[in-house]
Design an enzyme around this catalytic site. Sequence first.
Site, PDB file in Angstrom:
ATOM      1  N   GLU A 106      -5.419  -2.503  -1.991  1.00  0.00           N
ATOM      2  CA  GLU A 106      -5.628  -1.028  -1.665  1.00  0.00           C
ATOM      3  C   GLU A 106      -7.596  -0.901  -2.221  1.00  0.00           C
ATOM      4  O   GLU A 106      -7.665   0.365  -1.976  1.00  0.00           O
ATOM      5  CB  GLU A 106      -4.695   0.183  -2.174  1.00  0.00           C
ATOM      6  CG  GLU A 106      -4.532  -0.432  -3.583  1.00  0.00           C
ATOM      7  CD  GLU A 106      -3.348   0.778  -4.257  1.00  0.00           C
ATOM      8  OE1 GLU A 106      -2.742   0.748  -4.322  1.00  0.00           O
ATOM      9  OE2 GLU A 106      -3.612   1.504  -3.517  1.00  0.00           O
ATOM     10  N   CYS A 148       0.351   0.178  -2.508  1.00  0.00           N
ATOM     11  CA  CYS A 148       0.832  -0.775  -3.411  1.00  0.00           C
ATOM     12  C   CYS A 148       1.588  -0.900  -2.390  1.00  0.00           C
ATOM     13  O   CYS A 148       2.001  -2.217  -2.478  1.00  0.00           O
ATOM     14  CB  CYS A 148       1.862  -0.606  -4.837  1.00  0.00           C
ATOM     15  SG  CYS A 148       0.276  -0.007  -4.999  1.00  0.00           S
ATOM     16  N   HIS A 184       8.388  -2.068  -7.355  1.00  0.00           N
ATOM     17  CA  HIS A 184       6.750  -1.992  -7.515  1.00  0.00           C
ATOM     18  C   HIS A 184       6.361  -1.016  -9.443  1.00  0.00           C
ATOM     19  O   HIS A 184       6.925  -0.572  -9.551  1.00  0.00           O
ATOM     20  CB  HIS A 184       6.252  -1.170  -6.483  1.00  0.00           C
ATOM     21  CG  HIS A 184       4.947  -0.483  -6.948  1.00  0.00           C
ATOM     22  ND1 HIS A 184       3.709  -1.574  -7.443  1.00  0.00           N
ATOM     23  CD2 HIS A 184       4.407   0.659  -7.205  1.00  0.00           C
ATOM     24  CE1 HIS A 184       2.524  -0.447  -7.206  1.00  0.00           C
ATOM     25  NE2 HIS A 184       2.965   0.184  -7.743  1.00  0.00           N
TER      26      HIS A 184
END
Length: 394
Positions: A86, A118, A240
Amino acid sequence: MSTSTAATAVGIHDLSFATTEFVLPHTALAEHNGTPVGKYHVGIGQRSMSVPAADEDIVTLGAAAAAPVVARHGADGIRTLVFATESSIDQAKAAGVYVHSLLGLPSATRVVELKQACYGATAALQFALGLIHRDPSQKVLVVASDVSRYELDSPGEATQGAAAVAMLVTADPALVRIEEPSGLFTADVMDFWRPNYRDAALVDGQESIGAYLQAVRGTWKDYGEQGGRPLEAFSAFCYHQPFTRMAYKAHRHLLNSAGYDTDEAAVQGALGLTTAYNEVIGNSYTASVYLGLAALLDQAEDLGGRAVGFLSYGSGSVAEFFAGTVAPGYRAHLRTAQHRAAVERRRPIGYARYRELHGASLPTDGGDHPSPEETTGPFRLAGINGHKRRYEKR
Ligand code: CAA
């Protein structure tokens, strides 16, 4: 070409990560802005963050992560390279094409870049699994590489970082067999985004935490409805990790929304080993959840045959929960020493130098601009000439 059967196990055969030349300790950031360092060390769970040198970017990090994978397995059978990021460097050309060239991969390869904040690396992994189910003789190289950047003196500044993870995805994988089903969740929210004209992300911090938690609930609900495993079947969970405390918030939320108690010892047991790399590297966006996996595999007692849950969240937002079973004998294939060396080789810098690097941007005049020689890593951005990035192997 051979044809897949329903019984073909597919997943992560090798995993390698790389990070930057420099590191900024959170003590330096705290000293600069007068924040009690406990807010960083305890409140968000971060000790330091990786900072790229002037001649490092997502390509050099991605190539550095992937080179050991290609060195170990050769390029035979790799017919696809998916680059997830990203913090892309070009609106048209896939960063993976530079990596393909730096690694000397065969021309008979498809290369593409994927983006959804992400979450991109998980999309890449799922696409890879589909390709291998179609033809189990093929291998897919997934590279997740990001440089996380927020405005100086903003709350997000403490949650920056940079790293790349390379995963070789194959049939009969040596590390982790990825299972079906997945639990999926998408919601149109503006919690974190980066318009094309900006280098630094825009973020609504508290909204982003709420959006992440909403996605945790949503993916778990769908995972259950799709016939997924019960919560107690998992030995560990890789989340994450924009900052490592977020994994704890997310897991407590998952337990609560699934009707379980949040026993702190159990939460620590499920997550404790997954945060070791992220807490010293910082947010590596697409790579983050797989750095969590690397930390787990590199530190745990034998997890062979055990199930691990993965929660991948990409702001905006798209999220996926899925399970993997750790392959028996996986420990012989780990890169623990290489990973520790990647973290330890970084040179600490002070706040002033970090600020200088943060503020630097590549010239846009089309002239010839060599980069200062800073990185000691295997690949470097040699400069930019006629709007073209030039990379070299060191
Ligand atoms: N000692 C110990 N703890 C302390 C402390 C001290 N001296 N001072 C504060 N704290 C605690 C606070 O109580 C708080 O804990 P809780 O979250 O448990 O309440 C924690 O430290 C953080 O404090 P604040 O909430 O006041 O922090 P902040 O508002 O300055 O910023 C942040 C935190 C919102 C995460 C900010 O860093 C940010 O915007 N980061 C970028 C966005 C982000 O990472 N979002 C995560 C979800 S989105 C996502 O995951 C995608 C992605 O990668 C971006």
